[in-house]
Design a protein around this motif. Structure first.
Motif, short mmCIF file in Angstrom:
data_model
loop_
_atom_site.label_atom_id
_atom_site.label_comp_id
_atom_site.label_asym_id
_atom_site.label_seq_id
_atom_site.Cartn_x
_atom_site.Cartn_y
_atom_site.Cartn_z
N ALA A 119 47.00 32.97 29.80
CA ALA A 119 47.22 34.39 30.07
C ALA A 119 45.92 35.06 30.52
N ARG A 120 44.85 34.75 29.84
CA ARG A 120 43.56 35.37 30.23
C ARG A 120 43.14 34.91 31.62
N GLN A 121 43.40 33.64 31.93
CA GLN A 121 43.07 33.10 33.25
C GLN A 121 43.87 33.80 34.35
N PRO A 171 37.64 34.90 31.97
CA PRO A 171 38.80 34.99 31.06
C PRO A 171 38.44 35.13 29.58
N THR A 172 37.34 34.56 29.14
CA THR A 172 37.06 34.59 27.70
C THR A 172 36.69 35.98 27.19
N ASP A 181 47.67 33.13 41.41
CA ASP A 181 47.21 32.25 42.49
C ASP A 181 47.10 30.79 42.06
N ASN A 182 46.58 30.56 40.85
CA ASN A 182 46.34 29.17 40.44
C ASN A 182 47.62 28.37 40.17
N THR A 230 40.82 24.19 32.84
CA THR A 230 40.69 25.59 32.40
C THR A 230 41.02 26.60 33.49
N LYS A 231 41.16 26.16 34.73
CA LYS A 231 41.47 27.09 35.82
C LYS A 231 42.96 27.42 35.92
#
Lengths: 98, 98, 98, 98, 98
Positions: B63-65, B72-73, A17-18, A73-74
């Motif tokens: 990738a985590r996001q 994510p962390t 999505d982001n 970070t998003k």
């Protein structure tokens, strides 16, 4: 960061999505011989780099900071164009061939 | 980010707790010659990419996001599919062979 | 993440304090031809992976999150085993040799 | 970190806002044979490194911390010169050729 | 993390302020054949590793955490020695040559 030549564009409808409304370029990293090799990197771009242009690309947090400084970070990107190259100055006696 | 072709799936029962219920694909990075080489990357996927599809993958925080935007962390992954490729546009005179 | 085969163990007495009591495996990354090459990665392991087993490894924050979820930033590791592989499914017509 | 020789400079007018007034060097990583190869890295520099000098470069957060210690996360760089080399001491019997 | 042999030391007077009083080693990564190749990594060291010793090195946050656990984000390093190797146990039938 690395230097690369923009060789194309990649489109994806089904994506995280982001990443909506982001433009993704296919970048071919270049070396001191200015001969592109076959590796490619996909980089987000908000500077309007065009096919054939040489660009500076950055990875990781630096890339997210370039694309979305308000909330880096998003974003699910880890490569971005951070500059379009005007000029490179490499004195000849510093090239690896001489 | 890099472009790759989904070539398979990998299963693990004994794994880090935070990886439960995640799907792991085996991705074969591709280059400008569209010839896959033998390197592989394991990437988490929530987009439903299938074997044979070309995907955009991202490393690290990106990738985590993509996999768990809410937290994510907490994830022990560092590669994920972030887009399934619809189309690539690489003008011929920008390919390294010409 | 990458796939690798556990080929050995490495011991260190004189080390960073935060690495006490951790087990370090020598991992040999593998590719689609399943032929190990000579590169190695040192990865922390809390899953009990044994020599000869195929594992999924992760780098960076993902590795620290796997080894010490309660306080990942305190660890001086950047590679860890995050899963022991049960099965890989790579349809033949997706292999690079065909 | 890696060792490299400064081989040139790169200029970009159209670039990410947070890169204004930064100097970007083209760095040629070197190895134990001291023969530069053709790979290049673009690194930000505030130490005044000149063409022909050998430098220590760092990637990622370390690079941003070197260039802007007051607010490193605001920068879109991921490589920087962190030291200009005065001297390297490599005892001969430790070189890979002997 | 990776395994390497300490092959030398590098000195820099003109460097990023946060690197004062740090010792920088030149590390030659090794592989399963124990034959060093020509690549080098510069790593900070506080364990007192000497030339000829085999060490475990880590990149990124892990390296900063090893060198300055009290305030790792203030450091401009991204590689460090995190352990001096006492012993490696690689059963023969797991080596890539057999």
């Amino acid at each position: 960061m690395f230097l690369g030549k923009v060789v194309g564009t990649v489109w994806s409808t089904k994506k995280t999505d982001n990443l909506e409304n982001l433009r993704f370029l296919i970048i071919n990293p270049i070396n001191l011989k200015h001969k592109p090799f076959s590796d490619i990197v996909v980089a987000a771009d908000v500077l309007g780099a065009g096919v054939g242009e040489t660009v500076i690309c950055a990875y990781g947090h630096a890339a997210r900071q370039a694309i979305c400084p308000a909330n880096p970070t998003k974003l699910s990107i880890e490569a971005a164009v951070v500059g379009i190259v005007d000029r490179m100055d490499i004195p000849e006696n510093e090239s690896p061939e001489t």
